[in-house]
Design a protein around this motif. Sequence first.
Motif, PDB file in Angstrom:
ATOM      1  N   UNK A  28       0.806  -1.232   0.000  1.00 42.93           N
ATOM      2  CA  UNK A  28       0.000   0.000   0.000  1.00 42.93           C
ATOM      3  C   UNK A  28       0.836   1.278   0.000  1.00 42.93           C
ATOM      4  N   UNK A  29       2.160   1.137   0.113  1.00 42.84           N
ATOM      5  CA  UNK A  29       3.070   2.299   0.124  1.00 42.84           C
ATOM      6  C   UNK A  29       2.759   3.272   1.259  1.00 42.84           C
ATOM      7  N   UNK A  30       2.344   2.700   2.390  1.00 44.33           N
ATOM      8  CA  UNK A  30       2.094   3.516   3.571  1.00 44.33           C
ATOM      9  C   UNK A  30       3.379   3.543   4.394  1.00 44.33           C
ATOM     10  N   UNK A  31       3.845   4.736   4.746  1.00 42.51           N
ATOM     11  CA  UNK A  31       5.081   4.861   5.524  1.00 42.51           C
ATOM     12  C   UNK A  31       4.848   4.414   6.969  1.00 42.51           C
ATOM     13  N   UNK A  72       8.032   0.889   4.903  1.00 40.95           N
ATOM     14  CA  UNK A  72       6.693   0.792   4.314  1.00 40.95           C
ATOM     15  C   UNK A  72       5.940  -0.366   4.953  1.00 40.95           C
ATOM     16  N   UNK A  73       4.628  -0.229   5.053  1.00 44.26           N
ATOM     17  CA  UNK A  73       3.814  -1.258   5.689  1.00 44.26           C
ATOM     18  C   UNK A  73       3.607  -2.468   4.775  1.00 44.26           C
ATOM     19  N   UNK A  74       3.713  -3.654   5.377  1.00 45.35           N
ATOM     20  CA  UNK A  74       3.351  -4.886   4.684  1.00 45.35           C
ATOM     21  C   UNK A  74       2.151  -5.506   5.373  1.00 45.35           C
ATOM     22  N   UNK A  99       3.879  -1.149  12.320  1.00 46.24           N
ATOM     23  CA  UNK A  99       5.131  -0.802  13.003  1.00 46.24           C
ATOM     24  C   UNK A  99       6.095  -1.983  13.085  1.00 46.24           C
ATOM     25  N   UNK A 100       5.969  -2.948  12.161  1.00 44.01           N
ATOM     26  CA  UNK A 100       6.878  -4.095  12.213  1.00 44.01           C
ATOM     27  C   UNK A 100       7.424  -4.433  10.823  1.00 44.01           C
ATOM     28  N   UNK A 101       8.603  -5.056  10.849  1.00 42.34           N
ATOM     29  CA  UNK A 101       9.272  -5.539   9.639  1.00 42.34           C
ATOM     30  C   UNK A 101       9.130  -7.058   9.628  1.00 42.34           C
ATOM     31  N   UNK A 102       8.543  -7.612   8.579  1.00 40.36           N
ATOM     32  CA  UNK A 102       8.287  -9.052   8.518  1.00 40.36           C
ATOM     33  C   UNK A 102       9.358  -9.800   7.737  1.00 40.36           C
ATOM     34  N   UNK A 103       9.769 -10.950   8.295  1.00 36.43           N
ATOM     35  CA  UNK A 103      10.713 -11.837   7.593  1.00 36.43           C
ATOM     36  C   UNK A 103      10.063 -13.207   7.444  1.00 36.43           C
ATOM     37  N   UNK A 104       9.973 -13.696   6.223  1.00 40.38           N
ATOM     38  CA  UNK A 104       9.457 -15.042   5.949  1.00 40.38           C
ATOM     39  C   UNK A 104      10.629 -15.999   5.777  1.00 40.38           C
TER      40      UNK A 104
END
Length: 278
Positions: free
Chosen positions: A15-18, A71-73, A96-101
Amino acid sequence: MKITEMLLTNVNSRPKKKIVPKGVVIHWTANEGSGANAVANRNYFNRPTTVASAHYIVDDKQIIRCLPEDEMGYHVGAQTYSQAALNKLSTYPNNCTIGIEMCVNADGSFAKMYEQTVALAADILKRHGWGVEHLWRHYDITGKNCPAFFVVNTTAQTYTGMPAKDAWAKFQQDVHRFLTVYPQKPQPDVDKCAVELTLTSTGKLINDVSYVPIRMIVEAVGGAVEWEPSTQKVTVNGQEVSYVNDQGTAFAKTRELAALLGLQVEWDEPRKAVVLKK
Ligand SMILES: [Zn+2]
């Protein structure tokens, strides 16, 4: 450690949300199928019908960045969240988080994928000035059994040879050790890449010329592909492309399609992969 950046173009997943990140969330893809590697998962996120994403996907050979870290995922959404997440993150932790798969494809090495994830997690923590207390399992936030090898004892035994609680504690220790022992670069090496695929499984060679499936490639880079049934013409971003039909899938010459999409073609011999770069 090298990061391959293949940013998503699918607006439903990006969504390109900061955002201002406060932590890192660890996931697994839960797909043990052969070929369910980082690129395959990234291309799945980029399909227009997919509404899911993560910032990074790690397999035994690659670390792919799908989203910029600010950016939000969509990786940790749920109806309700744990009290710890509400207290330390927010009422909507995607923001507010960075996701790692972490990939568990049968044709990859779990140990190597694990090592790469440790290096990546340490790199992110270091750059944000965080310690391992900023690492979360998806489970810690929503109660989902993800990543199962750090949550479910039977799965943990299969993958790590220890109970889930110990496997998660060891992961945190490994990241901590990496953080403290190895000097971290201020910025990781990033290789910008539009799309890549393994020629042996996805593309094909016809008379020594490489061909790739048109729709898969065009969707992976966010272009528009159209098929006109009356004329049997295929157009990519409005331009006609010649193709061969193989069991219902249209293949174009790699170089011709890349030129139409404004991409450079590279051949990665060790991995037998076609790499298309911007
Ligand atoms: Zn998850």
